[in-house]
Design a protein around this motif. Structure first.
Motif, PDB file in Angstrom:
ATOM      1  N   LEU A 327      83.637 -49.855  -6.463  1.00  0.00           N
ATOM      2  CA  LEU A 327      83.196 -48.463  -6.325  1.00  0.00           C
ATOM      3  C   LEU A 327      81.720 -48.395  -6.675  1.00  0.00           C
ATOM      4  N   PHE A 328      80.890 -48.002  -5.682  1.00  0.00           N
ATOM      5  CA  PHE A 328      79.431 -47.928  -5.861  1.00  0.00           C
ATOM      6  C   PHE A 328      78.871 -49.256  -6.387  1.00  0.00           C
ATOM      7  N   GLY A 329      79.387 -50.357  -5.838  1.00  0.00           N
ATOM      8  CA  GLY A 329      78.886 -51.669  -6.187  1.00  0.00           C
ATOM      9  C   GLY A 329      79.451 -52.273  -7.462  1.00  0.00           C
ATOM     10  N   TRP A 330      80.337 -51.534  -8.173  1.00  0.00           N
ATOM     11  CA  TRP A 330      80.924 -52.031  -9.429  1.00  0.00           C
ATOM     12  C   TRP A 330      82.410 -52.264  -9.237  1.00  0.00           C
ATOM     13  N   GLU A 331      82.869 -53.463  -9.628  1.00  0.00           N
ATOM     14  CA  GLU A 331      84.295 -53.776  -9.506  1.00  0.00           C
ATOM     15  C   GLU A 331      85.054 -53.220 -10.714  1.00  0.00           C
ATOM     16  N   ILE A 332      85.943 -52.289 -10.449  1.00  0.00           N
ATOM     17  CA  ILE A 332      86.705 -51.643 -11.521  1.00  0.00           C
ATOM     18  C   ILE A 332      87.725 -52.632 -12.071  1.00  0.00           C
ATOM     19  N   PRO A 333      87.744 -52.862 -13.388  1.00  0.00           N
ATOM     20  CA  PRO A 333      88.769 -53.759 -13.965  1.00  0.00           C
ATOM     21  C   PRO A 333      90.171 -53.240 -13.664  1.00  0.00           C
ATOM     22  N   THR A 334      91.061 -54.158 -13.361  1.00  0.00           N
ATOM     23  CA  THR A 334      92.443 -53.793 -13.011  1.00  0.00           C
ATOM     24  C   THR A 334      93.090 -52.917 -14.070  1.00  0.00           C
ATOM     25  N   VAL A 335      92.872 -53.256 -15.321  1.00  0.00           N
ATOM     26  CA  VAL A 335      93.520 -52.535 -16.426  1.00  0.00           C
ATOM     27  C   VAL A 335      93.174 -51.056 -16.412  1.00  0.00           C
ATOM     28  N   MET A 336      91.985 -50.709 -15.948  1.00  0.00           N
ATOM     29  CA  MET A 336      91.543 -49.311 -15.997  1.00  0.00           C
ATOM     30  C   MET A 336      92.389 -48.404 -15.110  1.00  0.00           C
ATOM     31  N   PHE A 337      93.034 -48.963 -14.095  1.00  0.00           N
ATOM     32  CA  PHE A 337      93.895 -48.139 -13.243  1.00  0.00           C
ATOM     33  C   PHE A 337      95.101 -47.608 -14.018  1.00  0.00           C
ATOM     34  N   GLN A 338      95.447 -48.287 -15.127  1.00  0.00           N
ATOM     35  CA  GLN A 338      96.548 -47.804 -15.959  1.00  0.00           C
ATOM     36  C   GLN A 338      96.211 -46.468 -16.626  1.00  0.00           C
ATOM     37  N   SER A 339      94.922 -46.152 -16.723  1.00  0.00           N
ATOM     38  CA  SER A 339      94.515 -44.896 -17.366  1.00  0.00           C
ATOM     39  C   SER A 339      94.791 -43.688 -16.489  1.00  0.00           C
ATOM     40  N   LEU A 340      95.072 -43.911 -15.202  1.00  0.00           N
ATOM     41  CA  LEU A 340      95.318 -42.778 -14.307  1.00  0.00           C
ATOM     42  C   LEU A 340      96.512 -41.949 -14.771  1.00  0.00           C
ATOM     43  N   ASN A 341      97.559 -42.619 -15.255  1.00  0.00           N
ATOM     44  CA  ASN A 341      98.749 -41.904 -15.695  1.00  0.00           C
ATOM     45  C   ASN A 341      98.437 -40.955 -16.849  1.00  0.00           C
ATOM     46  N   ALA A 342      97.810 -41.476 -17.896  1.00  0.00           N
ATOM     47  CA  ALA A 342      97.484 -40.634 -19.057  1.00  0.00           C
ATOM     48  C   ALA A 342      96.493 -39.543 -18.674  1.00  0.00           C
ATOM     49  N   GLY A 343      95.546 -39.872 -17.808  1.00  0.00           N
ATOM     50  CA  GLY A 343      94.584 -38.859 -17.377  1.00  0.00           C
ATOM     51  C   GLY A 343      95.243 -37.734 -16.594  1.00  0.00           C
ATOM     52  N   PHE A 344      96.134 -38.098 -15.674  1.00  0.00           N
ATOM     53  CA  PHE A 344      96.850 -37.077 -14.902  1.00  0.00           C
ATOM     54  C   PHE A 344      97.752 -36.232 -15.798  1.00  0.00           C
ATOM     55  N   ILE A 345      98.363 -36.841 -16.816  1.00  0.00           N
ATOM     56  CA  ILE A 345      99.185 -36.061 -17.753  1.00  0.00           C
ATOM     57  C   ILE A 345      98.338 -34.996 -18.432  1.00  0.00           C
ATOM     58  N   THR A 346      97.152 -35.393 -18.873  1.00  0.00           N
ATOM     59  CA  THR A 346      96.253 -34.455 -19.552  1.00  0.00           C
ATOM     60  C   THR A 346      95.889 -33.285 -18.644  1.00  0.00           C
ATOM     61  N   ILE A 347      95.684 -33.581 -17.357  1.00  0.00           N
ATOM     62  CA  ILE A 347      95.246 -32.538 -16.425  1.00  0.00           C
ATOM     63  C   ILE A 347      96.399 -31.655 -15.955  1.00  0.00           C
ATOM     64  N   PHE A 348      97.554 -32.263 -15.662  1.00  0.00           N
ATOM     65  CA  PHE A 348      98.606 -31.549 -14.934  1.00  0.00           C
ATOM     66  C   PHE A 348      99.801 -31.115 -15.780  1.00  0.00           C
ATOM     67  N   ALA A 349      99.829 -31.455 -17.060  1.00  0.00           N
ATOM     68  CA  ALA A 349     100.984 -31.077 -17.879  1.00  0.00           C
ATOM     69  C   ALA A 349     101.201 -29.568 -17.874  1.00  0.00           C
ATOM     70  N   THR A 350     100.113 -28.818 -18.050  1.00  0.00           N
ATOM     71  CA  THR A 350     100.254 -27.356 -18.113  1.00  0.00           C
ATOM     72  C   THR A 350     100.580 -26.747 -16.749  1.00  0.00           C
ATOM     73  N   ILE A 351     100.086 -27.374 -15.680  1.00  0.00           N
ATOM     74  CA  ILE A 351     100.368 -26.855 -14.339  1.00  0.00           C
ATOM     75  C   ILE A 351     101.850 -27.020 -14.019  1.00  0.00           C
ATOM     76  N   VAL A 352     102.393 -28.202 -14.310  1.00  0.00           N
ATOM     77  CA  VAL A 352     103.812 -28.435 -14.078  1.00  0.00           C
ATOM     78  C   VAL A 352     104.659 -27.485 -14.925  1.00  0.00           C
ATOM     79  N   ALA A 353     104.268 -27.311 -16.191  1.00  0.00           N
ATOM     80  CA  ALA A 353     104.992 -26.384 -17.057  1.00  0.00           C
ATOM     81  C   ALA A 353     104.957 -24.967 -16.502  1.00  0.00           C
ATOM     82  N   GLY A 354     103.815 -24.573 -15.968  1.00  0.00           N
ATOM     83  CA  GLY A 354     103.692 -23.236 -15.409  1.00  0.00           C
ATOM     84  C   GLY A 354     104.566 -23.009 -14.197  1.00  0.00           C
ATOM     85  N   ILE A 355     104.672 -24.034 -13.351  1.00  0.00           N
ATOM     86  CA  ILE A 355     105.533 -23.935 -12.166  1.00  0.00           C
ATOM     87  C   ILE A 355     106.983 -23.719 -12.581  1.00  0.00           C
ATOM     88  N   TRP A 356     107.451 -24.499 -13.562  1.00  0.00           N
ATOM     89  CA  TRP A 356     108.833 -24.341 -14.027  1.00  0.00           C
ATOM     90  C   TRP A 356     109.040 -22.984 -14.687  1.00  0.00           C
TER      91      TRP A 356
END
Length: 520
Positions: A327-356
């Motif tokens: 990405l933009f000339g920098w190779e993202i370490p494989t391990v960093m993709f694991q952070s997507l789950n925790a990041g998405f939880i932080t962003i979408f936890a309240t949205i999912v709760a609101g829908i329910w």
């Protein structure tokens, strides 16, 4: 157990100071666990010749690495059952957490060494440490509040932030450390932060003086002797016969599959016998029906985590070998993709709760069983994007990382529908005297799901990633759909366990309160 019901506690931001001590302890423990989880398969499959810039690995095949990954992630959670029992009957939660933290520090410290014996010893110590700490620290959070304290849900929401913050920090940082200084620097970092967690816990014990101890003089009628239950097994012909058959199967598994699977089957036989005796001893048909529904819900838990835990296994290997990560000339370490789950939880936890919440306010279906079944389906559809990734790889020799981002997004939404709801469901259906044990069984079900994930991941060496990802997609959607079709009879067996809740039930309230914490 004694709780802080009669002693005035020091407070910070409207909550007992002890909550923040436990928050930081769990945050650093989860940092060490998820950091280790993200590195494990990659380290095992890296060449042992030392020609990788990250240093020498173990040089294992993908199949061998995924097999051990499955055992490791399973045992970490299965050990929650003996860890909880030891705390309940011998040590108390406070001492159990302390011992668990010390053992974790030792385990991560041993993993810094490059010898093979150190690798296995370190993993074993981490398994024991998490087994002692994980099931007991959450119980201590509840013990900080008096019965009926309206702050309890918010306290657990704050604690939940610590879990995800630890995961997010680990998967963002540890990959960069490994890329710069090598595998064992990553293992060492996990050990350093666990030492921080231990220091924090010891320094904060003065704020936990009235929680997590065994009340030796208690005559609580809800206390149960597991020894008595097993003793009654020998007077119950049907339960004894079933247990004997399962034990024979365990011995056969030992002979055909090896000692590891044999021990696992023996352990499952013991737990099955215990659950059968609990069912037999329940006082009314209402409790028995609810108990059966709870056990059936654990099937969903096993299936969900069996698919979800591909993140640290097969999907991790796929990211390393088959994904364009520049990405933009920098190779993202494989391990960093694991952070997507925790990041998405932080962003979408309240949205999912609101829908329910909106569904429930409109009188639409929003039961725990429905959420869990839908969570499996949503998570399963995440593998549709891994199917697309595998198709692109077959055509061009690599695949875009956008497929991984979309897959982790759907996995996270599915997790938010199932994971917190399953924990809440246990408290609603489990008989009070067996609530702690059933929480341990839940963690064990999570662990069994992790083992299933390893077994499924191993099959990729024979069938290929495309077939495995497609198979997971089809299977999870079918299972989730079956449970939705069974929703009405299963809800009848709960005998209205969720009918008398507040307009917005506990797990939704936790979601809104989590939003409040993030905003403020």
């Amino acid at each position: 157990m004694t709780h802080s019901t009669t002693v005035k506690q020091k407070e910070l931001f409207g909550h007992p100071v002890g909550l923040y001590i436990l928050f930081l302890t769990e945050m650093w423990e989860r940092f060490s666990y998820y950091g280790m989880r993200a590195l494990l398969v990659l380290y095992m499959t890296t060449s042992a010749l030392g020609n990788d810039p990250r240093g020498a690995g173990l040089g294992w095949t993908d199949q061998e690495a995924l097999a051990l990954y499955g055992w490791y992630t399973m045992l970490v959670y299965v050990m929650s059952i003996p860890g909880g029992m030891i705390a309940d009957k011998l040590l108390g939660q406070k001492k159990a957490v302390l011992i668990g933290a010390i053992v974790l520090c030792l385990g991560h410290g041993v993993l810094v060494l490059t010898d093979t014996w150190a690798f296995y010893t370190g993993l074993g110590l981490v398994i024991l440490g998490v087994g002692m700490l994980k099931p007991n620290i959450s119980t201590m959070v509840g013990g900080l509040y008096r019965e009926g304290d309206i702050r309890r849900d918010k306290g657990f929401s704050i604690f939940y932030i610590g879990i995800n913050l630890g995961s997010l920090l680990a998967t963002l940082i540890i990959g960069l450390v490994v890329a710069e200084w090598g595998w064992h620097a990553g293992f060492g970092l996990a050990g350093v932060v666990m030492v921080l967690g231990l220091i924090n816990y010891i320094a904060g014990l003065k704020y936990l003086s009235h929680v997590g101890d065994i009340d030796r003089h208690s005559n609580d009628e809800n206390e149960i002797s597991y020894g008595e239950l097993f003793g009654k097994l020998f007077t119950s012909k049907k339960q004894l016969f079933i247990s004997f058959v399962l034990f024979v199967v365990s011995l056969f598994g030992w002979y055909k599959l090896g000692w590891a699977y044999g021990l696992l089957f023996v352990f499952l036989t013991v737990i099955t016998a215990l659950l059968m005796m609990i069912y037999k001893e329940l006082e009314s048909q209402v409790f028995k029906d609810r108990f059966l529904v709870l056990l059936l819900s654990f099937i969903m838990v096993i299936i969900f985590w069996g698919a979800f835990e591909q993140a640290g296994g097969l999907m991790n290997l796929y990211t390393e070998s088959n994904t364009r990560r520049v990405l933009f000339g920098w190779e993202i370490p494989t391990v960093m993709f694991q952070s997507l789950n925790a990041g998405f939880i932080t962003i979408f936890a309240t949205i999912v709760a609101g829908i329910w919440a909106k569904r429930q306010l409109k009188g639409k279906e929003a039961s725990s069983l429905f959420k869990m079944a839908l969570g499996i389906i949503i998570m399963g559809f995440g593998f549709l994007f891994m199917v697309f990734a595998a198709m692109e790889f077959q055509q061009s020799g690599s695949s875009s990382m956008i497929w991984l981002v979309l897959a982790y997004f759907f996995h996270t939404i599915g997790e938010l529908c199932l994971s917190p709801v399953a924990l809440s469901f246990i408290t609603k259906l489990a008989p009070i005297k067996y609530a702690s044990l059933m929480m341990g069984v839940y963690f064990a079900a999570t662990g069994l799901g992790s083992k299933v994930a390893g077994i499924v991941g191993e099959s990729a060496s024979e069938f290929g990633e495309y077939a495995v990802f497609l198979g997971i997609l089809v299977f999870t959607v079918i299972i989730g759909t079956i449970f939705i079709f069974l929703l009405k009879p299963l809800k009848r067996l709960t005998h209205g366990a969720e009918d008398n809740e507040r307009e917005i039930n506990d797990d939704l309230t936790e979601g809104f309160e989590l939003a409040d914490e993030k905003i403020n």
